[in-house]
Design a protein around this motif. Structure first.
Motif, PDB file in Angstrom:
ATOM      1  N   ARG A 146       0.836  -1.211   0.000  1.00 58.71           N
ATOM      2  CA  ARG A 146       0.000   0.000   0.000  1.00 58.71           C
ATOM      3  C   ARG A 146       0.870   1.261   0.000  1.00 58.71           C
ATOM      4  NH1 ARG A 146      -5.284   0.610   0.712  1.00 58.71           N
ATOM      5  NH2 ARG A 146      -5.552  -1.519   1.402  1.00 58.71           N
ATOM      6  N   GLY A 147       1.974   1.231   0.728  1.00 66.34           N
ATOM      7  CA  GLY A 147       2.889   2.380   0.751  1.00 66.34           C
ATOM      8  C   GLY A 147       3.522   2.634  -0.605  1.00 66.34           C
ATOM      9  N   CYS A 148       3.919   1.562  -1.289  1.00 65.26           N
ATOM     10  CA  CYS A 148       4.475   1.719  -2.643  1.00 65.26           C
ATOM     11  C   CYS A 148       3.412   2.265  -3.596  1.00 65.26           C
ATOM     12  CB  CYS A 148       4.999   0.383  -3.155  1.00 65.26           C
ATOM     13  SG  CYS A 148       6.530  -0.137  -2.378  1.00 65.26           S
ATOM     14  N   VAL A 178      -2.065   1.793  -9.339  1.00 68.61           N
ATOM     15  CA  VAL A 178      -3.444   1.279  -9.273  1.00 68.61           C
ATOM     16  C   VAL A 178      -3.436  -0.231  -9.087  1.00 68.61           C
ATOM     17  CG1 VAL A 178      -5.559   0.972 -10.620  1.00 68.61           C
ATOM     18  CG2 VAL A 178      -4.437   3.198 -10.572  1.00 68.61           C
ATOM     19  N   TRP A 179      -2.554  -0.936  -9.804  1.00 67.63           N
ATOM     20  CA  TRP A 179      -2.468  -2.383  -9.700  1.00 67.63           C
ATOM     21  C   TRP A 179      -2.035  -2.802  -8.290  1.00 67.63           C
ATOM     22  CZ3 TRP A 179       2.113  -5.598  -9.732  1.00 67.63           C
ATOM     23  CH2 TRP A 179       1.834  -6.951  -9.869  1.00 67.63           C
ATOM     24  N   LEU A 180      -1.068  -2.099  -7.718  1.00 61.63           N
ATOM     25  CA  LEU A 180      -0.635  -2.420  -6.352  1.00 61.63           C
ATOM     26  C   LEU A 180      -1.746  -2.157  -5.340  1.00 61.63           C
ATOM     27  CD1 LEU A 180       3.056  -1.161  -6.284  1.00 61.63           C
ATOM     28  CD2 LEU A 180       2.233  -3.517  -6.170  1.00 61.63           C
ATOM     29  N   PHE A 181      -2.536  -1.125  -5.557  1.00 62.05           N
ATOM     30  CA  PHE A 181      -3.683  -0.875  -4.674  1.00 62.05           C
ATOM     31  C   PHE A 181      -4.684  -2.014  -4.746  1.00 62.05           C
ATOM     32  CE2 PHE A 181      -3.436   3.758  -3.584  1.00 62.05           C
ATOM     33  CZ  PHE A 181      -3.652   3.563  -2.244  1.00 62.05           C
ATOM     34  N   ARG A 182      -4.935  -2.514  -5.943  1.00 59.54           N
ATOM     35  CA  ARG A 182      -5.864  -3.644  -6.077  1.00 59.54           C
ATOM     36  C   ARG A 182      -5.325  -4.872  -5.353  1.00 59.54           C
ATOM     37  NH1 ARG A 182      -7.617  -3.034 -12.387  1.00 59.54           N
ATOM     38  NH2 ARG A 182      -8.905  -1.190 -12.086  1.00 59.54           N
ATOM     39  N   ARG A 239      -5.708  -8.535  -0.701  1.00 61.23           N
ATOM     40  CA  ARG A 239      -5.099  -9.180   0.463  1.00 61.23           C
ATOM     41  C   ARG A 239      -5.840  -8.812   1.745  1.00 61.23           C
ATOM     42  NH1 ARG A 239       1.340  -8.339  -0.450  1.00 61.23           N
ATOM     43  NH2 ARG A 239       1.567  -9.795  -2.184  1.00 61.23           N
ATOM     44  N   GLU A 240      -6.253  -7.538   1.823  1.00 59.61           N
ATOM     45  CA  GLU A 240      -6.960  -7.084   3.021  1.00 59.61           C
ATOM     46  C   GLU A 240      -8.310  -7.795   3.164  1.00 59.61           C
ATOM     47  OE1 GLU A 240      -8.777  -2.897   4.430  1.00 59.61           O
ATOM     48  OE2 GLU A 240      -6.694  -2.878   3.776  1.00 59.61           O
TER      49      GLU A 240
END
Length: 104
Positions: free
Chosen positions: A6-8, A90-94, A99-100
């Protein structure tokens, strides 16, 4: 691990406006001079506008590698980098959201 992802993603998304400013700066230089979108290489842009940055970055990275990437047109390279930066964020947020949800 989810916090790192999420930080990245936040970092990538929050730096996108900075890259858009660089893109507009290059576009302004192209419009106000004799350069075209293809003729203004990244090396020429950095030499003209940020000579201190070129000296600093060449002391950190392999010079032949920088010469290879900086031969390409600045407007095209910054455009591609901005788009990929945004899409990767956007992909990392998804991934972080998936995971959450799985952890709940």
């Amino acid at each position: 691990m989810n916090k790192i992802t999420r930080g990245c993603a936040y970092f990538l998304l929050y730096t996108t406006p900075i890259q858009l400013i660089f893109l507009l700066w290059v576009l302004n230089l192209i419009i106000s001079s004799d350069f075209t979108i293809i003729s203004l290489s990244t090396d020429m842009f950095v030499n003209q506008k940020l000579p201190w940055f070129k000296a600093w970055i060449y002391s950190w990275f392999w010079n032949a590698w920088l010469d290879f990437w900086w031969q390409y047109p600045a407007f095209i390279m910054i455009s591609i980098k901005t788009i990929l930066n945004y899409l990767l964020g956007v992909w990392l947020f998804r991934i972080a959201n998936t995971r959450e949800i799985r952890l709940r």
